[in-house]
Design a protein around this motif. Sequence first.
Motif, PDB file in Angstrom:
ATOM      1  N   ILE A 270       0.860  -1.183   0.000  1.00 19.15           N
ATOM      2  CA  ILE A 270       0.000   0.000   0.000  1.00 19.15           C
ATOM      3  C   ILE A 270       0.903   1.241   0.000  1.00 19.15           C
ATOM      4  CG2 ILE A 270      -1.844   1.238   1.187  1.00 19.15           C
ATOM      5  CD1 ILE A 270      -2.673  -1.572   0.146  1.00 19.15           C
ATOM      6  N   ALA A 271       0.918   1.955  -1.109  1.00 18.09           N
ATOM      7  CA  ALA A 271       1.805   3.112  -1.286  1.00 18.09           C
ATOM      8  C   ALA A 271       1.071   4.419  -1.015  1.00 18.09           C
ATOM      9  CB  ALA A 271       2.366   3.110  -2.706  1.00 18.09           C
ATOM     10  N   GLN A 272       1.839   5.490  -0.798  1.00 19.62           N
ATOM     11  CA  GLN A 272       1.239   6.805  -0.516  1.00 19.62           C
ATOM     12  C   GLN A 272       0.380   7.283  -1.677  1.00 19.62           C
ATOM     13  OE1 GLN A 272       1.469   8.505   2.549  1.00 19.62           O
ATOM     14  NE2 GLN A 272      -0.247   9.578   1.595  1.00 19.62           N
ATOM     15  N   ASP A 273       0.809   7.029  -2.900  1.00 16.77           N
ATOM     16  CA  ASP A 273       0.028   7.440  -4.070  1.00 16.77           C
ATOM     17  C   ASP A 273      -1.363   6.798  -4.047  1.00 16.77           C
ATOM     18  OD1 ASP A 273      -0.245   8.709  -6.728  1.00 16.77           O
ATOM     19  OD2 ASP A 273      -0.273   6.632  -7.429  1.00 16.77           O
ATOM     20  N   GLN A 274      -1.427   5.547  -3.675  1.00 20.56           N
ATOM     21  CA  GLN A 274      -2.711   4.838  -3.584  1.00 20.56           C
ATOM     22  C   GLN A 274      -3.571   5.449  -2.475  1.00 20.56           C
ATOM     23  OE1 GLN A 274      -2.158   0.695  -2.785  1.00 20.56           O
ATOM     24  NE2 GLN A 274      -4.206   0.142  -3.451  1.00 20.56           N
TER      25      GLN A 274
ATOM     26  N   ASN B  93     -21.409  -9.255  -4.490  1.00 14.71           N
ATOM     27  CA  ASN B  93     -20.950  -9.046  -3.115  1.00 14.71           C
ATOM     28  C   ASN B  93     -22.199  -8.861  -2.264  1.00 14.71           C
ATOM     29  OD1 ASN B  93     -18.200  -9.031  -3.802  1.00 14.71           O
ATOM     30  ND2 ASN B  93     -18.273  -6.866  -4.307  1.00 14.71           N
ATOM     31  N   TYR B  94     -22.401  -9.733  -1.301  1.00 19.62           N
ATOM     32  CA  TYR B  94     -23.657  -9.770  -0.553  1.00 19.62           C
ATOM     33  C   TYR B  94     -23.556  -9.109   0.814  1.00 19.62           C
ATOM     34  CZ  TYR B  94     -28.105 -11.855   0.908  1.00 19.62           C
ATOM     35  OH  TYR B  94     -29.387 -12.063   1.337  1.00 19.62           O
ATOM     36  N   GLY B  95     -22.364  -8.992   1.350  1.00 18.26           N
ATOM     37  CA  GLY B  95     -22.233  -8.309   2.629  1.00 18.26           C
ATOM     38  C   GLY B  95     -20.976  -8.694   3.378  1.00 18.26           C
ATOM     39  N   ILE B  96     -20.697  -7.904   4.407  1.00 18.70           N
ATOM     40  CA  ILE B  96     -19.561  -8.158   5.292  1.00 18.70           C
ATOM     41  C   ILE B  96     -20.088  -8.171   6.714  1.00 18.70           C
ATOM     42  CG2 ILE B  96     -17.357  -7.275   6.164  1.00 18.70           C
ATOM     43  CD1 ILE B  96     -16.919  -5.958   3.456  1.00 18.70           C
ATOM     44  N   GLU B  97     -19.682  -9.179   7.470  1.00 17.38           N
ATOM     45  CA  GLU B  97     -20.098  -9.305   8.860  1.00 17.38           C
ATOM     46  C   GLU B  97     -18.863  -9.358   9.760  1.00 17.38           C
ATOM     47  OE1 GLU B  97     -22.699 -12.698   9.356  1.00 17.38           O
ATOM     48  OE2 GLU B  97     -23.449 -12.428   7.319  1.00 17.38           O
ATOM     49  N   SER B  98     -19.070  -8.984  10.994  1.00 15.40           N
ATOM     50  CA  SER B  98     -18.036  -9.132  12.030  1.00 15.40           C
ATOM     51  C   SER B  98     -16.701  -8.514  11.642  1.00 15.40           C
ATOM     52  CB  SER B  98     -17.835 -10.614  12.375  1.00 15.40           C
ATOM     53  OG  SER B  98     -19.042 -11.210  12.754  1.00 15.40           O
ATOM     54  N   LEU B  99     -16.745  -7.361  10.996  1.00 14.42           N
ATOM     55  CA  LEU B  99     -15.505  -6.675  10.633  1.00 14.42           C
ATOM     56  C   LEU B  99     -14.885  -6.066  11.875  1.00 14.42           C
ATOM     57  CD1 LEU B  99     -13.475  -5.420   8.632  1.00 14.42           C
ATOM     58  CD2 LEU B  99     -15.101  -3.531   8.368  1.00 14.42           C
TER      59      LEU B  99
ATOM     60  N   ALA C 224      -2.958   4.017   5.890  1.00  6.11           N
ATOM     61  CA  ALA C 224      -4.030   3.844   4.910  1.00  6.11           C
ATOM     62  C   ALA C 224      -5.368   4.026   5.600  1.00  6.11           C
ATOM     63  CB  ALA C 224      -3.947   2.455   4.287  1.00  6.11           C
ATOM     64  N   HIS C 225      -6.325   4.535   4.878  1.00  8.51           N
ATOM     65  CA  HIS C 225      -7.694   4.576   5.368  1.00  8.51           C
ATOM     66  C   HIS C 225      -8.120   3.136   5.663  1.00  8.51           C
ATOM     67  CE1 HIS C 225      -7.207   7.990   2.619  1.00  8.51           C
ATOM     68  NE2 HIS C 225      -8.200   8.604   3.236  1.00  8.51           N
ATOM     69  N   GLY C 226      -8.860   2.945   6.741  1.00 11.76           N
ATOM     70  CA  GLY C 226      -9.355   1.601   7.032  1.00 11.76           C
ATOM     71  C   GLY C 226     -10.149   1.038   5.872  1.00 11.76           C
ATOM     72  N   TYR C 227     -10.952   1.907   5.242  1.00 15.13           N
ATOM     73  CA  TYR C 227     -11.771   1.432   4.125  1.00 15.13           C
ATOM     74  C   TYR C 227     -10.954   1.198   2.861  1.00 15.13           C
ATOM     75  CZ  TYR C 227     -15.841   2.058   7.030  1.00 15.13           C
ATOM     76  OH  TYR C 227     -16.754   1.946   8.039  1.00 15.13           O
ATOM     77  N   LEU C 228      -9.778   1.801   2.755  1.00 15.24           N
ATOM     78  CA  LEU C 228      -8.880   1.464   1.649  1.00 15.24           C
ATOM     79  C   LEU C 228      -8.389   0.030   1.824  1.00 15.24           C
ATOM     80  CD1 LEU C 228      -7.009   1.758  -0.770  1.00 15.24           C
ATOM     81  CD2 LEU C 228      -5.433   3.046   0.679  1.00 15.24           C
ATOM     82  N   SER C 229      -7.917  -0.288   3.016  1.00 16.66           N
ATOM     83  CA  SER C 229      -7.434  -1.659   3.232  1.00 16.66           C
ATOM     84  C   SER C 229      -8.586  -2.656   3.072  1.00 16.66           C
ATOM     85  CB  SER C 229      -6.747  -1.796   4.591  1.00 16.66           C
ATOM     86  OG  SER C 229      -7.618  -1.527   5.649  1.00 16.66           O
ATOM     87  N   LEU C 230      -9.783  -2.271   3.485  1.00 15.77           N
ATOM     88  CA  LEU C 230     -10.954  -3.135   3.301  1.00 15.77           C
ATOM     89  C   LEU C 230     -11.298  -3.300   1.822  1.00 15.77           C
ATOM     90  CD1 LEU C 230     -13.247  -4.729   4.674  1.00 15.77           C
ATOM     91  CD2 LEU C 230     -14.553  -2.593   4.717  1.00 15.77           C
ATOM     92  N   SER C 231     -11.145  -2.225   1.059  1.00 19.01           N
ATOM     93  CA  SER C 231     -11.476  -2.296  -0.372  1.00 19.01           C
ATOM     94  C   SER C 231     -10.552  -3.238  -1.130  1.00 19.01           C
ATOM     95  CB  SER C 231     -11.437  -0.906  -1.001  1.00 19.01           C
ATOM     96  OG  SER C 231     -10.110  -0.456  -1.160  1.00 19.01           O
ATOM     97  N   MET C 232      -9.434  -3.597  -0.532  1.00 14.85           N
ATOM     98  CA  MET C 232      -8.507  -4.527  -1.168  1.00 14.85           C
ATOM     99  C   MET C 232      -8.996  -5.971  -1.127  1.00 14.85           C
ATOM    100  SD  MET C 232      -6.207  -2.611  -2.400  1.00 14.85           S
ATOM    101  CE  MET C 232      -5.078  -3.881  -2.927  1.00 14.85           C
ATOM    102  N   LEU C 233     -10.101  -6.223  -0.408  1.00 13.38           N
ATOM    103  CA  LEU C 233     -10.620  -7.593  -0.285  1.00 13.38           C
ATOM    104  C   LEU C 233     -10.884  -8.240  -1.642  1.00 13.38           C
ATOM    105  CD1 LEU C 233     -13.092  -7.585   2.731  1.00 13.38           C
ATOM    106  CD2 LEU C 233     -10.887  -8.732   2.542  1.00 13.38           C
ATOM    107  N   THR C 234     -11.478  -7.505  -2.552  1.00 14.93           N
ATOM    108  CA  THR C 234     -11.782  -8.091  -3.862  1.00 14.93           C
ATOM    109  C   THR C 234     -10.505  -8.539  -4.555  1.00 14.93           C
ATOM    110  OG1 THR C 234     -13.763  -6.728  -4.073  1.00 14.93           O
ATOM    111  CG2 THR C 234     -12.877  -7.678  -6.094  1.00 14.93           C
ATOM    112  N   TYR C 235      -9.500  -7.675  -4.585  1.00 17.85           N
ATOM    113  CA  TYR C 235      -8.225  -8.037  -5.204  1.00 17.85           C
ATOM    114  C   TYR C 235      -7.619  -9.258  -4.507  1.00 17.85           C
ATOM    115  CZ  TYR C 235      -3.330  -8.045  -6.439  1.00 17.85           C
ATOM    116  OH  TYR C 235      -2.090  -8.439  -6.854  1.00 17.85           O
ATOM    117  N   LEU C 236      -7.594  -9.239  -3.182  1.00 14.56           N
ATOM    118  CA  LEU C 236      -6.994 -10.344  -2.426  1.00 14.56           C
ATOM    119  C   LEU C 236      -7.758 -11.647  -2.652  1.00 14.56           C
ATOM    120  CD1 LEU C 236      -6.218  -8.363   0.836  1.00 14.56           C
ATOM    121  CD2 LEU C 236      -4.555  -9.091  -0.894  1.00 14.56           C
ATOM    122  N   TRP C 237      -9.099 -11.575  -2.658  1.00 14.26           N
ATOM    123  CA  TRP C 237      -9.939 -12.760  -2.887  1.00 14.26           C
ATOM    124  C   TRP C 237      -9.634 -13.363  -4.261  1.00 14.26           C
ATOM    125  CZ3 TRP C 237     -12.532 -16.679  -1.270  1.00 14.26           C
ATOM    126  CH2 TRP C 237     -13.562 -17.256  -2.001  1.00 14.26           C
TER     127      TRP C 237
END
Length: 154
Positions: A28-32, A91-97, A64-77
């Motif tokens: 996760i870089a500063q530009d991102q 994408n149906y939902g996220i639980e217990s984050l 990084a914004h917490g939601y930036l790291s969360l948005s990486m889920l699709t790429y990681l998956w």
Amino acid sequence: MEKRIINNYEEFEALLGQVIGVSDYVQIAQDQIDKFADATLDYQWIHTDPERAAKESPFKTTIAHGYLSLSMLTYLWYNVVDVRNVKMIVNYGIESLRFQQPVKVNDKIRATVSLNDIKNLRGIAKVQVKIVVDIEGERKPAYDCLVNFLYHFE
């Protein structure tokens, strides 16, 4: 790690309770972080001002914004699996984050994915995966959650 190929509901179901895979690390870089701030209009200095963060932040750098790291889920998956023979994926939902520690600029994160639950909803696979996102060199993960997908197999 090589992607796991899943061709149908039965192959998904056979993975219940197991680790599906572990993604590669992604940095996760500063530009991102700056582009995410532009997209979300969240310009809090702990994300976007490296000089101030070095002096005033308890992390001594930007994070990084917490939601930036969360948005990486699709790429990681999709780094872990290749699900084939589908007409549509929702994408149906996220639980217990639970955010456990921040991702600092230039940290590398990866995901460990396990199949937590799977249900056949009249031909649609409702898949729930547990995802733990860790930071290279850190004991505590960045976050963990349960992610739900709907797979419409052909």
